[in-house]
Each structure stands twice: as C-alpha cells, then as structure tokens.
Design a protein around this motif. Structure first.
Motif, PDB file in Angstrom:
ATOM      1  N   ILE A  16       0.832  -1.208   0.000  1.00  0.00           N
ATOM      2  CA  ILE A  16       0.000   0.000   0.000  1.00  0.00           C
ATOM      3  C   ILE A  16       0.862   1.253   0.000  1.00  0.00           C
ATOM      4  CG2 ILE A  16      -1.762   1.265   1.310  1.00  0.00           C
ATOM      5  CD1 ILE A  16      -2.765  -1.376   2.360  1.00  0.00           C
ATOM      6  N   ILE A  17       2.001   1.227   0.709  1.00  0.00           N
ATOM      7  CA  ILE A  17       2.834   2.410   0.862  1.00  0.00           C
ATOM      8  C   ILE A  17       3.548   2.774  -0.442  1.00  0.00           C
ATOM      9  CG2 ILE A  17       4.866   3.337   2.043  1.00  0.00           C
ATOM     10  CD1 ILE A  17       2.348   3.311   3.711  1.00  0.00           C
ATOM     11  N   ILE A  18       4.008   1.774  -1.201  1.00  0.00           N
ATOM     12  CA  ILE A  18       4.782   2.059  -2.421  1.00  0.00           C
ATOM     13  C   ILE A  18       3.986   2.910  -3.418  1.00  0.00           C
ATOM     14  CG2 ILE A  18       5.813   0.984  -4.470  1.00  0.00           C
ATOM     15  CD1 ILE A  18       6.830  -1.248  -2.705  1.00  0.00           C
ATOM     16  N   PRO A  19       2.736   2.568  -3.760  1.00  0.00           N
ATOM     17  CA  PRO A  19       1.978   3.450  -4.665  1.00  0.00           C
ATOM     18  C   PRO A  19       1.769   4.851  -4.090  1.00  0.00           C
ATOM     19  CG  PRO A  19       0.929   1.301  -4.504  1.00  0.00           C
ATOM     20  CD  PRO A  19       1.962   1.346  -3.441  1.00  0.00           C
ATOM     21  N   CYS A  20       1.611   4.951  -2.777  1.00  0.00           N
ATOM     22  CA  CYS A  20       1.423   6.266  -2.155  1.00  0.00           C
ATOM     23  C   CYS A  20       2.686   7.123  -2.299  1.00  0.00           C
ATOM     24  CB  CYS A  20       1.060   6.105  -0.687  1.00  0.00           C
ATOM     25  SG  CYS A  20      -0.548   5.361  -0.383  1.00  0.00           S
ATOM     26  N   ASP A  52       7.970  13.639   5.106  1.00  0.00           N
ATOM     27  CA  ASP A  52       6.601  13.188   4.883  1.00  0.00           C
ATOM     28  C   ASP A  52       6.311  11.948   5.729  1.00  0.00           C
ATOM     29  OD1 ASP A  52       4.461  11.523   3.268  1.00  0.00           O
ATOM     30  OD2 ASP A  52       4.324  13.572   2.502  1.00  0.00           O
ATOM     31  N   TYR A  53       5.114  11.912   6.318  1.00  0.00           N
ATOM     32  CA  TYR A  53       4.794  10.806   7.222  1.00  0.00           C
ATOM     33  C   TYR A  53       4.750   9.468   6.495  1.00  0.00           C
ATOM     34  CZ  TYR A  53      -0.038  10.784   5.465  1.00  0.00           C
ATOM     35  OH  TYR A  53      -1.149  10.689   4.667  1.00  0.00           O
ATOM     36  N   MET A  54       4.443   9.486   5.189  1.00  0.00           N
ATOM     37  CA  MET A  54       4.448   8.253   4.415  1.00  0.00           C
ATOM     38  C   MET A  54       5.863   7.679   4.310  1.00  0.00           C
ATOM     39  SD  MET A  54       1.639   6.964   3.253  1.00  0.00           S
ATOM     40  CE  MET A  54      -0.093   7.367   3.081  1.00  0.00           C
ATOM     41  N   TRP A  83       7.338   4.118   5.501  1.00  0.00           N
ATOM     42  CA  TRP A  83       8.111   3.282   4.581  1.00  0.00           C
ATOM     43  C   TRP A  83       9.353   2.722   5.272  1.00  0.00           C
ATOM     44  CZ3 TRP A  83       8.531   0.459   0.444  1.00  0.00           C
ATOM     45  CH2 TRP A  83       9.776   0.266  -0.155  1.00  0.00           C
ATOM     46  N   TYR A  84      10.093   3.562   6.009  1.00  0.00           N
ATOM     47  CA  TYR A  84      11.251   3.080   6.753  1.00  0.00           C
ATOM     48  C   TYR A  84      10.830   2.054   7.803  1.00  0.00           C
ATOM     49  CZ  TYR A  84      15.094   5.983   5.028  1.00  0.00           C
ATOM     50  OH  TYR A  84      16.100   6.527   4.260  1.00  0.00           O
ATOM     51  N   TYR A  85       9.707   2.286   8.426  1.00  0.00           N
ATOM     52  CA  TYR A  85       9.179   1.354   9.434  1.00  0.00           C
ATOM     53  C   TYR A  85       8.898  -0.014   8.812  1.00  0.00           C
ATOM     54  CZ  TYR A  85       5.399  -0.635  12.305  1.00  0.00           C
ATOM     55  OH  TYR A  85       4.587  -1.473  13.019  1.00  0.00           O
ATOM     56  N   VAL A  86       8.318  -0.009   7.609  1.00  0.00           N
ATOM     57  CA  VAL A  86       7.960  -1.265   6.949  1.00  0.00           C
ATOM     58  C   VAL A  86       9.215  -1.999   6.465  1.00  0.00           C
ATOM     59  CG1 VAL A  86       6.786  -2.237   4.958  1.00  0.00           C
ATOM     60  CG2 VAL A  86       5.654  -0.488   6.310  1.00  0.00           C
ATOM     61  N   VAL A  87      10.122  -1.267   5.813  1.00  0.00           N
ATOM     62  CA  VAL A  87      11.328  -1.903   5.269  1.00  0.00           C
ATOM     63  C   VAL A  87      12.209  -2.447   6.391  1.00  0.00           C
ATOM     64  CG1 VAL A  87      13.460  -1.466   3.994  1.00  0.00           C
ATOM     65  CG2 VAL A  87      11.300  -0.509   3.174  1.00  0.00           C
ATOM     66  N   ALA A  88      12.433  -1.631   7.431  1.00  0.00           N
ATOM     67  CA  ALA A  88      13.252  -2.098   8.552  1.00  0.00           C
ATOM     68  C   ALA A  88      12.587  -3.273   9.257  1.00  0.00           C
ATOM     69  CB  ALA A  88      13.487  -0.947   9.536  1.00  0.00           C
ATOM     70  N   GLY A  89      11.260  -3.206   9.384  1.00  0.00           N
ATOM     71  CA  GLY A  89      10.554  -4.299  10.042  1.00  0.00           C
ATOM     72  C   GLY A  89      10.647  -5.598   9.270  1.00  0.00           C
ATOM     73  N   LEU A  90      10.464  -5.536   7.944  1.00  0.00           N
ATOM     74  CA  LEU A  90      10.541  -6.747   7.136  1.00  0.00           C
ATOM     75  C   LEU A  90      11.947  -7.332   7.159  1.00  0.00           C
ATOM     76  CD1 LEU A  90       9.091  -8.677   5.258  1.00  0.00           C
ATOM     77  CD2 LEU A  90       9.655  -7.162   3.338  1.00  0.00           C
ATOM     78  N   ILE A 135       4.976   6.840  -4.653  1.00  0.00           N
ATOM     79  CA  ILE A 135       5.117   7.199  -6.062  1.00  0.00           C
ATOM     80  C   ILE A 135       4.166   8.338  -6.414  1.00  0.00           C
ATOM     81  CG2 ILE A 135       4.828   6.360  -8.425  1.00  0.00           C
ATOM     82  CD1 ILE A 135       5.690   3.598  -7.433  1.00  0.00           C
ATOM     83  N   TYR A 136       2.958   8.285  -5.900  1.00  0.00           N
ATOM     84  CA  TYR A 136       1.971   9.336  -6.192  1.00  0.00           C
ATOM     85  C   TYR A 136       2.374  10.663  -5.561  1.00  0.00           C
ATOM     86  CZ  TYR A 136      -2.426  11.912  -6.079  1.00  0.00           C
ATOM     87  OH  TYR A 136      -3.384  12.888  -6.200  1.00  0.00           O
ATOM     88  N   ARG A 137       2.910  10.628  -4.337  1.00  0.00           N
ATOM     89  CA  ARG A 137       3.282  11.858  -3.636  1.00  0.00           C
ATOM     90  C   ARG A 137       4.657  12.375  -4.052  1.00  0.00           C
ATOM     91  NH1 ARG A 137      -0.019  12.219   1.124  1.00  0.00           N
ATOM     92  NH2 ARG A 137       1.542  13.452   2.229  1.00  0.00           N
ATOM     93  N   LYS A 138       5.433  11.576  -4.807  1.00  0.00           N
ATOM     94  CA  LYS A 138       6.735  11.976  -5.332  1.00  0.00           C
ATOM     95  C   LYS A 138       7.695  12.395  -4.211  1.00  0.00           C
ATOM     96  CE  LYS A 138       4.760  13.512  -9.734  1.00  0.00           C
ATOM     97  NZ  LYS A 138       4.601  14.638 -10.693  1.00  0.00           N
ATOM     98  N   THR A 139       7.703  11.627  -3.128  1.00  0.00           N
ATOM     99  CA  THR A 139       8.576  11.938  -1.995  1.00  0.00           C
ATOM    100  C   THR A 139       9.907  11.197  -2.052  1.00  0.00           C
ATOM    101  OG1 THR A 139       7.537  10.169  -0.706  1.00  0.00           O
ATOM    102  CG2 THR A 139       6.614  12.382  -0.477  1.00  0.00           C
ATOM    103  N   GLY A 140      10.021  10.222  -2.948  1.00  0.00           N
ATOM    104  CA  GLY A 140      11.232   9.418  -2.985  1.00  0.00           C
ATOM    105  C   GLY A 140      11.182   8.319  -1.947  1.00  0.00           C
ATOM    106  N   PHE A 141      12.239   7.504  -1.911  1.00  0.00           N
ATOM    107  CA  PHE A 141      12.272   6.367  -1.001  1.00  0.00           C
ATOM    108  C   PHE A 141      13.424   6.451   0.005  1.00  0.00           C
ATOM    109  CE2 PHE A 141       9.985   4.933  -4.710  1.00  0.00           C
ATOM    110  CZ  PHE A 141       8.961   4.156  -4.187  1.00  0.00           C
TER     111      PHE A 141
END
Length: 365
Positions: free
Chosen positions: A111-115, A250-252, A256-263, A117-123
């Motif tokens: 869910i986070i990846i499309p968000c 950006d909070y998204m 994203w860092y929370y999800v990647v680090a968690g996985l 990309i849409y918000r153009k915040t980078g990864f």
C-alpha cells in the motif's frame, strides 16, 4: 429612464438641485421590481446580494465543519479496530509473532509504495534525517514484534494495559533528549503507571513464591509482560524520534522506513530462529490478512481523529483499547481478569487519563 444631456446636468448641479430624473409613467413598477431583486436576503450584503457574506458565510462554514464528536467517534473506531487486530494475533497461535509481523509489513508495503510514487517523496528521504528515519524504523518495528509476542504469551488485557505505559516513558525520554519540561505531575503519573505494571506482573520478590505456584504459566506470563514493557519503551523512543524529525519528512516516508526495517528485521530473526513456515490452516491465512487490514484501518481513523479533534480528547478516548481488551478476553477466551489485573489497569488508565487532561488543560490556556 430618460437620458439626460450634459448641459442639463451641469445646470442642476450649479443650482443645487439633486441629480435625479423624473421617471416616466410606467417606470415606477420597473424600479420597484429592480429594488426587490437587488434587496439582499438573509445573510446577504448590498455589494454582492447574490453571494453569502457576513453571518451567512459563518453559518455555511459551521454547516461544512465536522459534526461534534466525529473525531471521538473516529478514535473509538480506531481503538476497536486495533483491539480486533490484537484479538486475531492472539488467535493465531501456530505462527510465530515475528512471522505475523513480517506478513503485516508485506501487506503495508504493497500500500505504501503506490502512495510514495503518487506523492513523489522518494524512497530515501532528506540527507540529514536518514539516520533518524532508520532508527525510527528499527525501533518501531521491534516494538511491533514485541507487542505481538506479548499478545501470544500473556493475556490480551495484561499486554494491552502494560503497553499503555508508553506516554510515561515518552515524557521521561523527551525530558532527557529533547530537554522538554518534566513536571511533578509527570512524576505522579509515572508512579501510578509503575504501580499498575507491578500489580499486573506480580513479581515473586514482592508478592511471594506462592504466585508461581498458583499460576502454572507464570513464567510465560512474565515473558509476555516484559515484552509488553519493552514495547512501551521502544514505542516511546520512536515517538521522541518523530518529534525530533517534525514535519521535515513526509509521514508516508516514515512509515516506509518502518515497513522496510521491520521486514528486514523479521526475515533475519526468522532465519536465525528457524521459525519460517507458511500457515497450513486457511483460517490462519484469513487472520493474517485481517490483522493487516484492521491494523491499517486503525491507523487511518486515528490519523483522521487527530486532524479534527484535540489531542487530549483523542488520548482519553484511546483508553477504550483497554476496555475492548477486557471484553474480548472474557468473551472469546473465557478468561476473567484477576483483581490484580483490574487494579493495575485502573492505575495505568488513571495515569493516561491524567496526563491527557493535563495536556488538554495546558493547550486550552
């Protein structure tokens, strides 16, 4: 109306007569109709009779404002969704807590990846904030794993109540690292919380060895209670890091860092423990999907509640997590909490309510 020539107008101005023409017969009805058409209605004004101004604009703004109590309803719904998600975690006993966390991270990542990309915040995020984002991700995901382990190891009510000690640790850590003020009231709330946790854990060196004898699963309960307490500490550190970052990220991207680090953390832990296994039961697979859905729904409604309601009121309503935990534990597990748990819960909830009321009072000054 009859046209007036310039010479006649000039003569009337010089003589002091008003510059008004006498209308011909039949034009009085037209002017009256024009006055009626241009007369402002309720809330209108003479400059823009067709547009709302003044009090009318305020009335429309009030109509567009969210209805009273909507933010509290969102908070209540968020607490219910989080509690249902924790109920499913408790129900899934054949899958390790780390693996449940991994499935949730995968679900949120989709869910986070499309968000992003849409918000153009980078990864990656701003250069000066990456270390804080990485710490937020590691500590936040560790807190999630510990909470899931606590749900599986001890009762639902005990784990939920102990996790509510997070605000107390947040005040202490923020005072140390962010130099925020730590008042005597904060010390009182800390004492209440510590008392509540002690009543729930019931350590043998305070309550005697008969505690271990009466409770055959006391060692497992102790591990779960300790995991919930460490979860509260890690969650408090995560909140302090988020305060440090502020709105510069950006909070998204933070999620994203929370999800990647968690996985990443879950995959490493599962490889070491050798606990990686796909769920065999179709019901467990359904529970894993619902854990992700209810967890995400709880986050969304909590964010919406904070946007339209005062933080103090949201924190007060958030204590409904404890109520739902007690209800679910009695209904679905037929486990009536002991008086020690009830007393400890009252201490922790009173501490949370007191801290919320104090923050609300300070913000209303």
């Amino acid at each position: 109306m009859r046209p007036v020539d310039d010479t006649g107008a000039a003569k009337r101005l010089e003589s002091g007569l008003p510059l008004v023409d006498i209308p011909p017969p039949g034009s009085r009805e037209e002017s009256a109709a024009t006055e009626v058409a241009e007369t402002p209605g309720p809330g209108g004004c003479w400059q823009c009779p067709s547009l709302p101004c003044g009090s009318r604009a305020e009335q429309e703004a009030e109509k567009k404002a969210p209805c009273p109590g909507l933010g509290l309803f969102y908070t209540l719904l968020s607490a219910f969704l989080f509690s249902v998600g924790s109920l499913f975690v408790k129900k899934v006993q054949d899958i390790h807590a780390v693996e449940i966390s991994a499935f949730r991270c995968v679900f949120q990542m989709l869910i986070i990846i499309p968000c992003l990309i849409y918000r153009k915040t980078g990864f990656i995020g701003p250069k000066g904030q990456r270390i804080f984002l990485l710490l937020r991700g590691v500590l936040g995901s560790s807190a999630m794993i510990l909470l899931y382990y606590a749900y599986q190891s001890t009762s639902l009510a005990d784990a939920t109540v102990i996790s509510f000690s997070c605000p107390v640790f947040t005040s202490i850590i923020a005072c140390i690292f962010l130099k925020e003020k730590y008042s005597p009231w904060d010390a009182v709330f800390t004492a209440f919380t510590i008392t509540g946790v002690i009543l729930i854990v019931r350590p043998p060196f305070l309550f005697g060895s008969e505690v271990e004898e009466t409770d055959k699963d006391y060692s497992v309960h102790l591990k779960g209670a300790f995991a919930a307490l460490v979860h509260a500490v890690f969650a408090a550190v995560t909140l302090v890091i988020l305060r440090k970052i502020g709105t510069s990220v950006d909070y998204m991207l933070s999620i994203w860092y929370y999800v990647v680090a968690g996985l990443t953390e879950c995959v490493i832990a599962l490889s070491i423990l050798g606990e990686w296994s796909l769920p065999h039961c179709g019901l467990d697979r359904l529970f894993l999907i619902l854990i992700g859905l209810f967890g995400l729904g709880g986050q969304v409604f909590l964010a919406k509640a904070i946007q339209i309601e005062k933080a103090g009121l949201v924190a007060l309503m958030k204590t409904m997590d404890v109520v739902f935990a007690f209800i679910f534990q009695i209904i679905f597990f037929h486990d009536v909490p002991s008086w020690w748990t009830v007393g400890g819960s009252l201490c922790v909830v009173a501490s949370s309510i007191g801290a919320a009321v104090r923050k609300w009072y300070q913000s209303s000054k």
